[in-house]
Design an enzyme around this catalytic site. Structure first.
Site, PDB file in Angstrom:
ATOM      1  CG  HIS A  72      77.644 126.539 -38.149  1.00 55.26           C
ATOM      2  ND1 HIS A  72      78.460 126.693 -37.060  1.00 55.26           N
ATOM      3  CD2 HIS A  72      78.167 127.310 -39.122  1.00 55.26           C
ATOM      4  CE1 HIS A  72      79.447 127.525 -37.377  1.00 55.26           C
ATOM      5  NE2 HIS A  72      79.279 127.918 -38.618  1.00 55.26           N
ATOM      6  CE1 TYR A 202      77.290 124.547 -28.746  1.00 53.88           C
ATOM      7  CE2 TYR A 202      76.756 125.276 -26.521  1.00 53.88           C
ATOM      8  CZ  TYR A 202      76.557 125.349 -27.887  1.00 53.88           C
ATOM      9  OH  TYR A 202      75.620 126.223 -28.389  1.00 53.88           O
ATOM     10  N   PRO A 293      72.231 130.555 -21.610  1.00 53.92           N
ATOM     11  CG  PRO A 293      74.092 131.952 -21.834  1.00 53.92           C
ATOM     12  CD  PRO A 293      73.073 131.497 -20.844  1.00 53.92           C
ATOM     13  CE  LYS A 297      66.714 125.385 -28.587  1.00 53.19           C
ATOM     14  NZ  LYS A 297      67.004 125.502 -29.991  1.00 53.19           N
ATOM     15  CE1 TYR A 384      73.254 124.271 -29.669  1.00 52.01           C
ATOM     16  CE2 TYR A 384      72.803 124.807 -31.971  1.00 52.01           C
ATOM     17  CZ  TYR A 384      73.506 125.035 -30.808  1.00 52.01           C
ATOM     18  OH  TYR A 384      74.455 126.021 -30.753  1.00 52.01           O
TER      19      TYR A 384
END
Ligand code: RFL
Ligand code: PHB
Length: 397
Positions: A72, A202, A293, A297, A384
């Site tokens: 991704h 998100y 979460p 990570k 990220y």
């Protein structure tokens, strides 16, 4: 019995450590309270940083990951009725993450360890560790047949997660603990339906956070922010789908629904315990630190810890104590960066019960900033995909 490294816990940290040690010719025994089937079915993380993928590839564990993992190049942030793309490739010079379930990594690791003839003992009980400050620490447990076993080791790795016995085996006075519980939890489902999105979403919403993730072309993984006091029974499938559809709502876009195969509620906490070593006991992964979460990570931190621990233990067994002495500080640097990033993502996206309107406006301002400023988007993308500190301070000093 005798081994070089006794490993408590057959999660990703313990299994990967056992494999990395074997590559260096170091023997280990892994003991695990749960059954193999339970470890292979437990639904958890799904996102791997590129560094974690590289580690698995370099240690010969990426056969299935390379075939089935989904690369991704970004995520979507949704708020105020709009969906914005954060393009990791463009912002970080080509870096990506890979969606490949933790359960699959655990299956791959167990299969590899057993094929290599390793000792992995499932279904044990009453695990204890002792003589930690000697150079022959012992690991005791009752095996699946009910026989008490004692293994004399050169070192013990506590990879037994947040509720394990290894961290509590360290004297309380040597530990410093930082902990924060969040006033919300995640309800996660695994659904037998193709994902309704090409990349993770998100979503910030007045009713609370929602996340659309996936497990493959035909399986979706979705999460809803819920009250920590709620029970799975409070959430029949249709209530979950209705709430997900509400929080992801966007004109012209539809959330596909399907049979729910797994459902669970996870509390959210930040936790760091230091140092990660006491004598010959070394902690790795969730045994030493927990992140909420939202930053994806936890699994990556567990893998990064054991990538440092394996060579440090190898050196220790050959008489060089320096890498073992440096282990805790080397890991904690990364742990705190991930702890901050996970807290930041969490507090930007979740609704605190009873919060005033100020919270929502501050969150929306931050979300508008992250999706309109290249510098802010780059910071999110860098964290990220996995932040790696530049020794030079990136020329900033
Ligand atoms: P684990 O996986 O908890 O494994 C510890 C193992 O130790 C065993 N054990 C014992 N064995 C012997 N004797 C004892 N006394 C024992 N006590 C415990 C346990 O049965 C278990 O098998 O810890 P490890 O290896 O450190 O791995 C950490 C990860 O599992 C965890 O950080 C991640 O799952 C966190 N996480 C995520 N991490 C990511 O990097 N990316 C993600 O996208 C992501 N999403 C998530 C997550 C965690 C979640 N939950 C359920 C907490 C999403 C969720 C919902
Ligand atoms: C998951 O796919 O389970 C997942 C993805 C991203 C997160 C957390 C969990 O931040």
């Amino acid at each position: 019995m005798r081994t070089q490294v006794g490993i408590v816990g057959a999660g990703p940290a313990g299994l990967l450590l056992s494999h990395l040690l074997a590559l260096r010719g170091v023997d280990s025994v892994v003991v695990e309270t749960r059954s193999r089937a339970y470890c292979e079915a437990r639904q958890r993380a799904g996102v791997l940083e590129d560094g974690s993928v590289r580690l698995l590839r370099e240690s010969g564990l990426a056969g299935r990951l390379d075939r089935q993992g989904l690369e991704h190049g970004g995520i979507y942030l949704q708020f105020a009725g709009e969906r914005h793309h954060i393009d990791f490739r463009a912002l970080t010079g080509g870096r990506t993450v890979t969606v490949y379930a933790q359960t699959e990594i655990v299956k791959d690791l167990i299969a590899q360890r057993l094929a290599d003839g390793a000792a992995v003992h499932f279904d044990v009980s009453d695990t204890e560790v002792d003589r930690l400050t000697s150079d022959r620490p012992v690991l005791c447990y009752t095996d699946a047949d009910g026989t008490r076993q004692e293994i004399t080791c050169d070192a013990i790795a506590g990879c037994d997660g947040f509720h394990g016995i290894c961290r509590p085996a360290m004297p309380a006075e040597v530990l410093t603990v930082w902990e924060r519980e969040y006033p919300y939890a995640w309800l996660g489902i695994l659904a037998d339906v193709p994902p309704s999105t090409d990349e993770l979403i998100y979503a910030h919403h007045r009713n609370g956070f929602a996340l659309h993730s996936l497990r493959g072309p035909a399986v979706s993984r979705l999460y809803l922010q819920v009250d920590p006091a709620e029970r799975v029974g409070d959430w029949p499938d249709q209530r979950i789908w209705d709430e997900l559809a509400r929080r992801f709502e966007l004109p012209g876009w539809e959330l596909k629904q399907g049979p729910v195969m797994d459902k669970g509620i996870t509390p959210m906490r930040s936790f760091v315990s230091a140092p990660m070593r006491y004598g010959r006991l070394f902690l790795a992964g969730d045994a030493a630190h927990i992140v909420p979460p939202t930053g994806a990570k936890g699994l990556n931190l567990a893998m990064a810890d054991v990538a440092v621990l394996a060579p440090a233990l190898d050196a220790l067994l050959k008489g060089d104590e320096r890498p073992a002495d440096a282990y805790s500080a080397a890991c904690l640097n990364r742990v705190w960066r991930s702890t901050h990033f996970s807290w930041w993502m969490t507090t930007m996206l979740h609704r605190t019960p009873g919060a005033d309107e100020m919270e929502a406006e501050l969150q929306l301002s931050q979300l508008r900033y992250v999706t309109s400023s290249r510098a802010a988007a780059m910071s999110l993308a860098e964290n990220y995909t996995g932040y790696r500190a530049q020794p030079s301070g990136a020329g900033l000093t």
